[in-house]
Design a protein around this motif. Sequence first.
Motif, PDB file in Angstrom:
ATOM      1  N   THR A 155       0.834  -1.184   0.007  1.00  0.00           N
ATOM      2  CA  THR A 155       0.097  -0.057   0.009  1.00  0.00           C
ATOM      3  C   THR A 155       0.934   1.318   0.212  1.00  0.00           C
ATOM      4  O   THR A 155       0.801   2.288  -0.607  1.00  0.00           O
ATOM      5  N   ASN A 205     -16.196   5.071  -5.310  1.00  0.00           N
ATOM      6  CA  ASN A 205     -14.619   5.155  -5.796  1.00  0.00           C
ATOM      7  C   ASN A 205     -14.258   6.733  -5.846  1.00  0.00           C
ATOM      8  O   ASN A 205     -13.470   6.887  -7.104  1.00  0.00           O
ATOM      9  N   THR A 264      -6.426   3.878  -8.397  1.00  0.00           N
ATOM     10  CA  THR A 264      -6.767   2.728  -7.953  1.00  0.00           C
ATOM     11  C   THR A 264      -5.627   1.683  -8.431  1.00  0.00           C
ATOM     12  O   THR A 264      -5.386   1.682  -9.734  1.00  0.00           O
ATOM     13  N   ARG A 265      -4.983   0.767  -7.908  1.00  0.00           N
ATOM     14  CA  ARG A 265      -4.114  -0.315  -8.484  1.00  0.00           C
ATOM     15  C   ARG A 265      -4.346  -1.620  -7.888  1.00  0.00           C
ATOM     16  O   ARG A 265      -4.710  -1.528  -6.778  1.00  0.00           O
ATOM     17  N   THR A 266      -3.782  -2.435  -8.540  1.00  0.00           N
ATOM     18  CA  THR A 266      -3.785  -4.043  -8.030  1.00  0.00           C
ATOM     19  C   THR A 266      -2.575  -4.607  -7.723  1.00  0.00           C
ATOM     20  O   THR A 266      -1.692  -4.462  -8.584  1.00  0.00           O
ATOM     21  N   ASP A 296      -4.878 -10.827  -3.868  1.00  0.00           N
ATOM     22  CA  ASP A 296      -4.748  -9.526  -4.869  1.00  0.00           C
ATOM     23  C   ASP A 296      -5.120  -8.563  -3.746  1.00  0.00           C
ATOM     24  O   ASP A 296      -6.194  -8.461  -3.383  1.00  0.00           O
ATOM     25  N   THR A 339      -6.229  -4.349  -3.389  1.00  0.00           N
ATOM     26  CA  THR A 339      -6.772  -3.032  -4.185  1.00  0.00           C
ATOM     27  C   THR A 339      -5.913  -2.120  -3.240  1.00  0.00           C
ATOM     28  O   THR A 339      -6.277  -1.893  -2.087  1.00  0.00           O
ATOM     29  N   ARG A 384      -5.860   2.247  -3.035  1.00  0.00           N
ATOM     30  CA  ARG A 384      -6.531   3.225  -3.378  1.00  0.00           C
ATOM     31  C   ARG A 384      -5.872   4.528  -3.049  1.00  0.00           C
ATOM     32  O   ARG A 384      -5.230   4.657  -1.892  1.00  0.00           O
ATOM     33  N   LEU A 402     -15.313  -1.473  -4.418  1.00  0.00           N
ATOM     34  CA  LEU A 402     -15.059  -0.101  -4.006  1.00  0.00           C
ATOM     35  C   LEU A 402     -16.148   0.553  -3.351  1.00  0.00           C
ATOM     36  O   LEU A 402     -16.231   2.026  -3.617  1.00  0.00           O
TER      37      LEU A 402
END
Length: 831
Positions: free
Chosen positions: A123, A376, A389-391, A403, A405, A407, A425
């Motif tokens: 994160t 979101n 956002t990215r995974t 996985d 997420t 933010r 989200l």
Amino acid sequence: MVRFAPYKRFSWPLRWALRLLTTLLVLALVAVGGVVWVVRASFPQTGGELRLPGLAKAVVVRRDAHGVPQIYADTAADLFRAQGYVHAQDRFWEMDFRRKTTAGRLSELFGDSTLDIDKVVRTLGWRRVAEQEINLLTPEAKAGLDAYAAGVNAWMRDNAGYTSRSLEYAVLKLTNADYEPEPWTPVDSLSWLKAMAWDLRSNMDDEIERAVDAATVPRERVEELFPPYPYDRHRPIVTSGGVRDGAFTSGERPVAAADALRRVSATLNTVPSLLGGEGDLKGIGSNSWVVSGKHTDTGKPLLANDPHLGPKMPSIWYQAGLHCRTLSADCPYDVSGFTFSGLPGVVIGHNRTIAWGFTNLGPDVADLYLERVRENTYEISGTWAPLETRTERIEVAGGTPVDLTVRTTRHGPIVSDVFEPVAGLKTTGVEVALRWTALDPGKTGNAIFLLGRATNWEEFRKAAAQFEVPSQNLVYADTSGNIGYQAPGKIPVRSGGDGKWPAEGWTGEQEWTGFIPFDELPTAYNPEAGFIATANNAVVGPGYNHFLTDDWAYGYRSQRIADRLTQAIAAGKVTKDVMSAIHQDSFNGLAPILVPHLARIGGADTRLFTGWDFTQEKDSAAAAYFNAVWRNLLTLTFDDELPEDLRPGGNDRWFEVIRRLLDAPSDTWWDDVRTPKAEQRDDILRAALTAASAELRRTLGDDPQAWKWGDLHTLELTNETFGTSGIGPIEWLFNRGPYHLSGSKDAVNATGWDAASGGYEVNWVPSMRMVVDLADLDASTWVNLTGASGHAFNANYADQADLWAEGRTTPWPFTEERVKSATSDELTLTP
């Protein structure tokens, strides 16, 4: 401390069976001597000759009896290639573990027992930032990092089997047989700087503590727990000057956010402190001081340093020397000191002409922003913007990938929802984002190389200007007789507020508008006092033009150092012995204030305080009783009102809090709100004396005169991975101790402990000690917490630990002649 449990991913019966099998296996190996072979198989070759492909010419590595290497080469590339090889020889498991931590990939080693750590680090994106920093480095730094990585990888090729790498890999093989380390990269080295910054991240914990406390007690009472710095009693580092002509010359927190902030606290505390220990870590910082030659017996400066970090096995530091046989523009290094395995260069130490030391400056470089989130999107001044956002995919040994997420708002990653599922989200409410200077790509990687080859004050300051994160107090001395101080780092300028409380991110009223220019940061050169002392205290007085922080250490250590130096100067000349004695000073700065009140109450075992000089030596009965009273006093005074996870650890902030309360016998903090009686000061003091007496009688016996502080105040040197495995025989292989110690938190000999934990065990320490003699560099002294080797049972695994615990140091040879005379092993690395 995070407990790494490599068996957690299996079902309970299988875990039990594996633990039993492992225990029996280890015992069997011990019985037949097989463990000796496994252990010794990874010991490095330190004599004779080895081939290191890519060298331009042969490199010589001379080691002394403590295994400390001094490396001699003809080119900078050869020097750093050899340093990478030697670091890997002694510490590759540590290096591999660190890079997995900083990349958020520990679960590839230990399975889902470390999944939470990986989630937080992913994160924050430490490695993502490090990848961006490569392009900001100078050609010199890039070349050094590349050469270092090549040296590490050459060692990996030479040591392909798990038994030839380290005992840790042999143990890991029992539960993770498929693990294979990847080649080393420059990003692996740069990522370590993020771990440094994380552990020295200034007042982020104080910011959370203020806000969470305010959900329980009124804000004005919370402010009483964060007293102002006592400038009238404890001098700042720079005692005069301000910004002139662009150079330094001699709101309310919404209650609805309380839950989110608690989640943030839990989230951030999940990440293992790679530099620090556990519990109350707010004392982590360090001491350094430097004395002008006009006050020393040699006529040249003396410089001392002892960074306060967590007690790790092996030590966080690795001593080494890097020497170009002939100094030139292409090979400008002749430097010796303390390094980090995994990072080229010398972090703290000296070269031919200058010496330097670090302590944590601790400016407010991290802000928490409360964000209004709707599905979101998040609010910016009345409008709603999309969340980035990215995974992140986390591989898990023995399990399925996870996985995550992540933010992000304009202020940084949201850190309040890391452990909660973000299904589609679809969340609404208040979340918390982190704005932190270390999440911006920076140039600190350049500074290590520039420091190593600086030859004077001007070049030293140019190196300091590149040291952006973490911001440190840098002390300086040179062979020409000069001393100095420089505050470096990226320190934000805010449009509003001071960063002490979480900001309302949707208002736009407390944004970062830039950073304090380097030339306007506090500095001092040959100050009139003839010495400079830093111990995480206030850098400069309240009239300084910029806001650095209000959350300093409160100056008990720094003032004690200044007082000792002033006394030594008045008595004659300062010597190396005086400098080393200050390292061992165990004076408790609160005791002269609190003990008279305890003696006035009397009873219990207060007779122990008669004649006590307020020092905390390991054999002292008075020190044992005083610290037990102190812990019980904090518990009785504050546990009834403060949240369980934010109760006093007992650092010098609490010295100041209690100092004020002692003059206010009816203050409401004394009252235990859980009882019908309105307790006052003397009620709590009497109860603390009684409780401490009962406690020590249970733990140390019925004869108070036989109590010893060191029997309570013990240090266990714990391996940062398998040292907490939960399997006794494995922990025995890797851990060392206990050691019975003098000192205490916020003594100069800062062997810290956490009052909130219920015990007195040491959780942070002076991780090394050094005194540099600028009149004769070969006369300098140093000591490491453990030893050079990371290999359990190697002769140099813990050979400095007893010296360190006893307050002793070892000679620190620098010139080639003196290094040769101290050499026990000589290894030649050939192209």
